[in-house]
Design an enzyme around this catalytic site. Structure first.
Site, PDB file in Angstrom:
ATOM      1  N   HIS A 265      22.034   9.182  -2.014  1.00 51.75           N
ATOM      2  CA  HIS A 265      22.130  10.198  -0.964  1.00 51.75           C
ATOM      3  C   HIS A 265      22.809  11.439  -1.519  1.00 51.75           C
ATOM      4  O   HIS A 265      23.381  11.411  -2.604  1.00 51.75           O
ATOM      5  CB  HIS A 265      23.045   9.722   0.183  1.00 51.75           C
ATOM      6  CG  HIS A 265      22.477   8.648   1.008  1.00 51.75           C
ATOM      7  ND1 HIS A 265      23.263   7.680   1.600  1.00 51.75           N
ATOM      8  CD2 HIS A 265      21.211   8.362   1.362  1.00 51.75           C
ATOM      9  CE1 HIS A 265      22.498   6.853   2.279  1.00 51.75           C
ATOM     10  NE2 HIS A 265      21.257   7.250   2.155  1.00 51.75           N
ATOM     11  N   ALA A 273      25.599  10.217   8.063  1.00 48.87           N
ATOM     12  CA  ALA A 273      24.620   9.261   8.586  1.00 48.87           C
ATOM     13  C   ALA A 273      25.017   7.797   8.431  1.00 48.87           C
ATOM     14  O   ALA A 273      24.418   6.943   9.075  1.00 48.87           O
ATOM     15  CB  ALA A 273      23.265   9.494   7.905  1.00 48.87           C
ATOM     16  N   TYR A 274      26.013   7.491   7.588  1.00 46.56           N
ATOM     17  CA  TYR A 274      26.319   6.084   7.331  1.00 46.56           C
ATOM     18  C   TYR A 274      27.794   5.707   7.458  1.00 46.56           C
ATOM     19  O   TYR A 274      28.108   4.579   7.808  1.00 46.56           O
ATOM     20  CB  TYR A 274      25.854   5.689   5.921  1.00 46.56           C
ATOM     21  CG  TYR A 274      24.360   5.617   5.776  1.00 46.56           C
ATOM     22  CD1 TYR A 274      23.666   4.442   6.076  1.00 46.56           C
ATOM     23  CD2 TYR A 274      23.625   6.716   5.343  1.00 46.56           C
ATOM     24  CE1 TYR A 274      22.293   4.371   5.944  1.00 46.56           C
ATOM     25  CE2 TYR A 274      22.249   6.658   5.207  1.00 46.56           C
ATOM     26  CZ  TYR A 274      21.589   5.483   5.509  1.00 46.56           C
ATOM     27  OH  TYR A 274      20.223   5.421   5.382  1.00 46.56           O
ATOM     28  N   MET A 275      28.696   6.624   7.147  1.00 43.42           N
ATOM     29  CA  MET A 275      30.110   6.262   7.085  1.00 43.42           C
ATOM     30  C   MET A 275      30.692   5.965   8.465  1.00 43.42           C
ATOM     31  O   MET A 275      30.454   6.701   9.420  1.00 43.42           O
ATOM     32  CB  MET A 275      30.922   7.386   6.437  1.00 43.42           C
ATOM     33  CG  MET A 275      30.716   7.530   4.940  1.00 43.42           C
ATOM     34  SD  MET A 275      31.232   6.067   4.013  1.00 43.42           S
ATOM     35  CE  MET A 275      32.915   5.865   4.580  1.00 43.42           C
TER      36      MET A 275
END
EC number: 5.6.2.1
Length: 314
Positions: A265, A273-275
């Site tokens: 990424h 978007a993920y953390m």
């Protein structure tokens, strides 16, 4: 929701900017509360009240590289962040069961579907690669874990290198050393004589979904967990090895950059978007660095999970 086209602070019903929206349209109230970045082009604002916008998608625009950027309301972001916290804890709680499944089936002498599922799950929990739907391979040649072919596997006496181009044309490369438990199973599965054959030729999307369902999670949950797990491992390693230690802010930025490189990424996408934000808030505490420096990684991970769990329970 109706899409309205934005230009110079005005809204239009068409992308040629010929038909302006009436001044009493509720979307104008939304514009009073948000700031649309000036570098965005082809901006679309969604027709809704400000109250509705708090929990929904507000506007979309293209950045300088042509990528569409999505901007959501505050409540939507809070709900999304809380969901990531729950996913992180849920996957952590089933990792032992997943590893038991892998250990049981990877010892098989045959390369049947359960053996392939075990190798698939081992690779996914090591590298957290995107799933790889067949339709994406057909539409734009995007490769994921399920759509890996023998040609993507390069074997040498000391290591195996996995190379492929994934989403957004990002090149990925993963190295499996001979000492790694994945080396022999992957070697057994690879057929150099059939480069166009799928590596997991006895699996399908349905079989993988059925397998992952038994653990009460989704395949994409593993990737969300993986990004946070990788961040935590890198953070713990940095605290142990970097000297002198930078400020927590700089340490977090360094760790996010390292994590993004591993999972393929940009740092901003990894963070946005993920953390899990609870994890990011936790490691910002300067006093927490002293705790990290005195723990093993498993102890550190357990402390983080307990903290995230208490946050979600609260």
């Amino acid at each position: 929701m109706r899409a309205l086209f934005y230009k110079d602070g005005k809204l239009f019903t068409d992308n040629n900017f010929l038909n302006p929206v009436s001044d009493d349209n509720p979307a104008y109230e939304v514009l009073q509360h948000v700031k649309i970045p000036t570098h965005l082009t082809d901006v679309v604002v969604y027709e809704q009240t400000w109250e509705e916008a708090l929990t929904r998608l507000i506007f979309v625009g293209s950045d300088s590289k042509g990528r569409r950027q999505y901007f959501y309301g505050k409540m939507h972001i809070q709900n999304r962040n809380a969901k990531r916290d729950r996913i992180f804890v849920r996957v952590y709680n089933v990792m032992k069961r997943i590893n038991c499944f892998i250990n049981k089936n990877i010892k098989k002498s045959s390369t049947d579907s359960n053996y392939q599922l075990a190798v698939f799950m081992l690779m996914e929990t090591m590298f957290f690669i995107r799933f790889g739907k067949m339709k994406y391979l057909k539409e734009n040649e995007t490769v994921g874990l399920l759509t890996l072919k023998n040609k993507h596997i390069e074997i040498s006496p000391d290591e195996i290198v996995i190379k492929f181009v994934g989403k957004d044309k990002v090149s990925h490369e993963f190295v499996v050393h001979k000492s790694n438990r994945l080396y022999k199973p992957l070697l057994k599965l690879t057929d150099d004589s059939s480069p166009e054959e799928f590596l997991f030729n006895k699996l399908s999307e349905r079989k993988v979904y059925e397998c992952i369902k038994q653990f009460g999670i989704r395949i994409k949950d593993l990737r969300t967990y993986g990004v946070n797990y990788t961040f935590l491992y890198n953070f713990w390693t940095n605290v142990k090895s970097v000297s002198p230690l930078p400020s927590p802010k700089k340490l977090i930025a360094l760790t996010i950059k390292q994590t993004a490189e591993v999972v393929g990424h940009t740092p901003s996408i990894s963070k946005r978007a993920y953390m899990a934000t609870t994890i990011l808030e936790m490691v910002k505490d300067k006093n927490f660095l002293d705790v990290v420096s005195k723990t093993t990684f498993d102890e550190f991970l357990s402390i983080v999970v307990d903290h995230v769990k208490s946050s979600t329970d609260g």
